[in-house]
Scaffold this motif. Structure first.
Motif, short mmCIF file in Angstrom:
data_model
loop_
_atom_site.label_atom_id
_atom_site.label_comp_id
_atom_site.label_asym_id
_atom_site.label_seq_id
_atom_site.Cartn_x
_atom_site.Cartn_y
_atom_site.Cartn_z
N GLU A 26 -10.54 -25.27 -6.19
CA GLU A 26 -9.27 -26.33 -6.09
C GLU A 26 -9.31 -27.31 -4.87
OE1 GLU A 26 -7.25 -26.30 -8.23
OE2 GLU A 26 -7.85 -24.28 -9.39
N GLU A 27 -10.80 -27.76 -4.87
CA GLU A 27 -10.96 -28.88 -3.84
C GLU A 27 -10.89 -28.02 -2.49
OE1 GLU A 27 -8.86 -32.17 -4.50
OE2 GLU A 27 -9.81 -32.65 -6.38
N CYS A 28 -11.17 -26.75 -2.18
CA CYS A 28 -11.28 -26.17 -1.02
C CYS A 28 -9.62 -26.14 -0.30
CB CYS A 28 -12.09 -26.75 -0.01
SG CYS A 28 -12.63 -25.50 1.35
N GLU A 29 -8.75 -25.84 -1.24
CA GLU A 29 -7.38 -25.89 -0.74
C GLU A 29 -6.96 -24.99 0.34
OE1 GLU A 29 -2.84 -25.64 -2.74
OE2 GLU A 29 -4.61 -25.10 -3.90
N LYS A 30 -7.65 -23.36 0.08
CA LYS A 30 -7.25 -22.41 1.15
C LYS A 30 -8.26 -22.57 2.22
CE LYS A 30 -6.11 -19.09 -2.68
NZ LYS A 30 -4.80 -19.18 -2.47
N GLY A 31 -9.12 -23.32 2.15
CA GLY A 31 -9.89 -23.62 3.37
C GLY A 31 -9.35 -24.57 4.14
N VAL A 32 -8.83 -25.75 3.45
CA VAL A 32 -8.04 -26.82 4.42
C VAL A 32 -6.90 -26.16 4.94
CG1 VAL A 32 -6.81 -28.69 4.06
CG2 VAL A 32 -8.89 -28.62 3.09
N MET A 33 -6.17 -25.19 4.36
CA MET A 33 -5.00 -24.61 4.94
C MET A 33 -5.49 -23.74 6.07
SD MET A 33 -2.83 -23.22 1.66
CE MET A 33 -1.50 -22.42 2.60
N LEU A 34 -6.57 -23.18 5.86
CA LEU A 34 -7.07 -22.29 7.22
C LEU A 34 -7.20 -23.16 8.30
CD1 LEU A 34 -9.53 -19.56 5.58
CD2 LEU A 34 -7.39 -19.22 6.87
N VAL A 35 -7.81 -24.41 8.34
CA VAL A 35 -8.10 -25.35 9.52
C VAL A 35 -6.69 -25.91 9.99
CG1 VAL A 35 -10.55 -25.34 9.09
CG2 VAL A 35 -9.13 -27.03 8.11
N ASP A 36 -5.69 -25.55 9.37
CA ASP A 36 -4.52 -26.04 9.89
C ASP A 36 -3.60 -25.25 10.64
OD1 ASP A 36 -1.99 -27.50 10.02
OD2 ASP A 36 -1.40 -27.47 7.83
N GLU A 37 -4.04 -25.13 11.90
CA GLU A 37 -3.42 -24.11 12.58
C GLU A 37 -1.72 -24.19 12.95
OE1 GLU A 37 -4.57 -22.17 17.02
OE2 GLU A 37 -4.36 -24.21 16.74
N MET A 38 -1.29 -25.18 12.53
CA MET A 38 0.21 -25.33 12.46
C MET A 38 0.78 -25.01 11.30
SD MET A 38 0.64 -26.33 15.85
CE MET A 38 2.26 -26.48 15.51
N GLY A 39 0.13 -24.63 10.16
CA GLY A 39 0.75 -24.33 9.00
C GLY A 39 0.31 -22.81 8.63
N PRO A 40 1.00 -22.34 7.80
CA PRO A 40 1.08 -20.76 7.38
C PRO A 40 -0.33 -20.48 6.75
CG PRO A 40 2.32 -22.13 5.85
CD PRO A 40 2.10 -22.98 6.82
#
Length: 210
Positions: free
Chosen positions: A65-79
């Motif tokens: 999914e275009e690395c959706e979970k990976g992008v979330m992992l490098v968003d330190e402010m997000g869950p």
């Protein structure tokens, strides 16, 4: 923060559990200390096999999914994202970041554009295998693959890299905050319990080249 190179080098791999790698298919039996009849032994091996097959789909699963979970992992402010159908544990001790000379960088500190950095996994390794992914929100990571459309990239054990303990990273291409993330899971029975850690550093202009 230490000053001697020997004290700050990444820790040596540690094996988890008392079975050898040659006993993978008998792991539950040999390590449980119980006596199994034939049916129980078969069931135990089946559970183990299902767990291993599930873990083998991770961590390149992050690229979907275009690395959706990976992008979330490098968003330190997000869950943190749900990985392998579970919310991952967070353990800040799993990741260390070093500049040349093994000087350790803490979260919130500054690094230079194009500076050679080392990202190190500090955790243990299972005899049934351990899968690891390093992710950065920007910059160049050795062996990395693009993750999303905002400049993030990742390298992982099931993305063609095989065994991982350290990777090299060059911050860039522009100054600003950069988030470094690591996720890991041990192979074993059932759904792997994924553990993550994230930290952000400040990338500033310097003499290095990306």
């Amino acid at each position: 923060r230490g000053h001697g190179s020997a004290a700050l080098q990444p820790r040596s791999p540690v094996l988890v559990g008392s079975c050898s790698a040659s006993q993978v298919c008998q792991h539950i039996i040999c390590c449980s200390g119980r006596n199994f009849d034939g049916n129980m032994a078969y069931a135990a091996i089946l559970v183990l096999a299902l767990g291993i097959s599930g873990a083998l789909g991770w961590p390149h699963y992050l690229l979907e999914e275009e690395c959706e979970k990976g992008v979330m992992l490098v968003d330190e402010m997000g869950p943190p994202p749900v990985i392998m159908n579970t919310i991952p544990w967070e353990d800040p001790t799993l990741l260390s970041v070093y500049r040349e000379g093994w000087a350790e960088i803490r979260s919130g500190e500054s690094v230079l554009l194009g500076e050679h950095m080392t990202l190190a996994y500090n955790g243990s390794y299972s005899p049934l295998d351990t899968h690891i992914a390093f992710l950065v929100s920007s910059g160049a990571i050795t062996g990395g693959q693009p993750c999303g459309s905002l400049g993030a990239s990742l390298v992982c054990t099931t993305c063609g890299s095989g065994f991982l303990q350290t990777v090299s990273w060059k911050p860039g291409p522009t100054p600003g905050p950069a988030t470094i993330a690591l996720s890991m899971a041990h192979n074993g029975p059932g759904t792997p319990s994924v553990t993550i850690t994230r930290m952000t550093v400040n990338v500033r202009a310097g003499d290095g080249e990306l």
